[in-house]
Design an enzyme around this catalytic site. Sequence first.
Site, PDB file in Angstrom:
ATOM      1  N   ARG A  49      -5.891  12.321 -11.571  1.00 44.82           N
ATOM      2  CA  ARG A  49      -6.154  12.379 -10.129  1.00 44.82           C
ATOM      3  C   ARG A  49      -6.159  13.832  -9.645  1.00 44.82           C
ATOM      4  O   ARG A  49      -6.951  14.210  -8.795  1.00 44.82           O
ATOM      5  CB  ARG A  49      -5.107  11.548  -9.391  1.00 44.82           C
ATOM      6  CG  ARG A  49      -5.438  11.313  -7.938  1.00 44.82           C
ATOM      7  CD  ARG A  49      -4.587  10.231  -7.341  1.00 44.82           C
ATOM      8  NE  ARG A  49      -3.179  10.608  -7.267  1.00 44.82           N
ATOM      9  CZ  ARG A  49      -2.188   9.765  -6.939  1.00 44.82           C
ATOM     10  NH1 ARG A  49      -2.467   8.497  -6.681  1.00 44.82           N
ATOM     11  NH2 ARG A  49      -0.951  10.172  -6.889  1.00 44.82           N
ATOM     12  N   LYS A  67      -5.559  13.916  -3.044  1.00 47.15           N
ATOM     13  CA  LYS A  67      -4.238  14.227  -2.492  1.00 47.15           C
ATOM     14  C   LYS A  67      -4.179  15.689  -2.049  1.00 47.15           C
ATOM     15  O   LYS A  67      -3.342  16.468  -2.526  1.00 47.15           O
ATOM     16  CB  LYS A  67      -3.166  13.900  -3.542  1.00 47.15           C
ATOM     17  CG  LYS A  67      -2.059  12.993  -2.988  1.00 47.15           C
ATOM     18  CD  LYS A  67      -1.167  12.475  -4.095  1.00 47.15           C
ATOM     19  CE  LYS A  67       0.156  12.007  -3.584  1.00 47.15           C
ATOM     20  NZ  LYS A  67       0.133  10.773  -2.792  1.00 47.15           N
ATOM     21  N   GLU A  74      -5.078   2.608   5.175  1.00 47.85           N
ATOM     22  CA  GLU A  74      -3.778   2.765   4.528  1.00 47.85           C
ATOM     23  C   GLU A  74      -2.763   3.364   5.483  1.00 47.85           C
ATOM     24  O   GLU A  74      -3.087   3.740   6.607  1.00 47.85           O
ATOM     25  CB  GLU A  74      -3.894   3.592   3.247  1.00 47.85           C
ATOM     26  CG  GLU A  74      -4.355   5.021   3.463  1.00 47.85           C
ATOM     27  CD  GLU A  74      -4.331   5.823   2.178  1.00 47.85           C
ATOM     28  OE1 GLU A  74      -3.397   5.666   1.370  1.00 47.85           O
ATOM     29  OE2 GLU A  74      -5.256   6.632   1.985  1.00 47.85           O
TER      30      GLU A  74
END
Length: 356
Positions: free
Chosen positions: A101, A203, A239
Site C-alpha cells: 500500500r 494513506k 468511511e
Amino acid sequence: MAPPAPSVQEATIHSNYGEKYADVNWDELGFSLTPTDYMFEMKCFQGEEFSQGNLIPYGKIELSPAAAILNYGQGLFEGLKAYRREDGHIVLFRPEQNAMRMKMGAERMCMPSPSVEQFIDAVKQTVLANKRWVPPPGKGSLYIRPLLMGSGSILGVAPAPEYTFLVYTSPVGNYYKGIGTPINLIVEDKLHRATPGGAGGVKTIANYSPVLQALTQAKSKGFSDVLFLDAKTGQNIEEVSACNIFIVKDKIISTPATLGTILPGVTRKSIIDIALDFGFQVEERVIPVEELMDADEVFCTGTAVVVNPVGSVTYQGIRVEYKTGVEAVSQKLCAMLTGIQTGRIEDNMGWTVEID
Ligand SMILES: *Cc1c(COP(=O)(O)O)cnc(C)c1O
C-alpha cells in the site's frame, strides 16, 4: 556547574536496557504516544532507490523549513501492529499488505518507495529494537508507524529532491473507549473526506487534517467519530475518519467498494476473507445512506480500532440504533481476527509473521 541532565529518552535506554519489559502501566494503555527507544531511518535522493537504512535513538528529526512535506504535504504513513503471543513470540500481521500500500501511495504522491522487502525488514528491526515495549499478551500491541516523506527543500510545487523513510513505534491499547464498546457515529453531510480523482485511496498525511473540523464538532456533541458520504452525490456512505465501515442486513455483510475515494484497509480485506470463510455472503458495492439507516448491525474496521461495533448512527437529526453484543456478527468476526493475531487461534490464512 552541574552537567546537563540526560534527556528522558536517554535515561530510559540506559536504566532499563536488557530488561524484558519497559516501565509501563500495561493496564492503562490507550491510543496515545508512548515514545520507545529506537526508530529506523533511511534516505534517498529523487531518481534513486532506497538502499541502506539504520536504527537510531528515537528522537527529533531535522528538516529544512522548505521541506516538501512541511509546505506541500508530500508524505504518506502506514500503521500496523506487533503482538506478543502467549508462547512469547512476537508476530506482525500481514506487513506485506502495508508495504504494498505504501508503494501504491508513493506512486500517487510522486515519491520513491522502499521495496516490500526493505519495508518489512525495517519494521522487523524497529520492533526487535523496541521489544521491551511490546505489551504482554492480551494487554495491547506495539503500534508501528512507518512514514515516507519528501524531506528535501523545494520552493515551487514539485516533487522533493530528497526522501526520508522513518519507522517509529508506540505501545497501544484501545483506540476508542474499550474493546467491544459500541461507538456512536454522526453522518457528515456537508464536508467531504475524498473526491473522485483525489487521493482518498492512499494513506497520505494530507487526508487527515481536513477531517478534523467535522471530527472535533462531532466529539463536542458526544459522538465518537464521523461517517463521510461520497462527494459526488452525497447519497452513499464511504468511511469513517480513520477506519472502514460495514453493514449487516439479514445476515448479508456489505461494505463500500474501494474505487479510489476509500482507503483499502488491511483489516477490511481480512474481515471480508474471514466472513466468506464463515459462509457469509459479502458484497462490496455502493451503499446508500438509507441502507445504513435500515441495517441490523454496523461495525468499523482498522488496524487501530480492530473491529468495533457501532451502537448508533445519527443522520440529519435522526438516530438509529443497532444490534451489538455477543450475538452480533461483528463479535464473531472480531474474535476470529484477534484470535489469529494473538495466536489463540491457529493461523490457517498465513497472515502472521513471526519475527523472533
Ligand atoms: C488506515 C485507514 C483505514 C484502515 O486501514 P487498515 O489497513 O485496516 O488499518 C481505513 N480508513 C482510513 C481513512 C485509514 O486511514
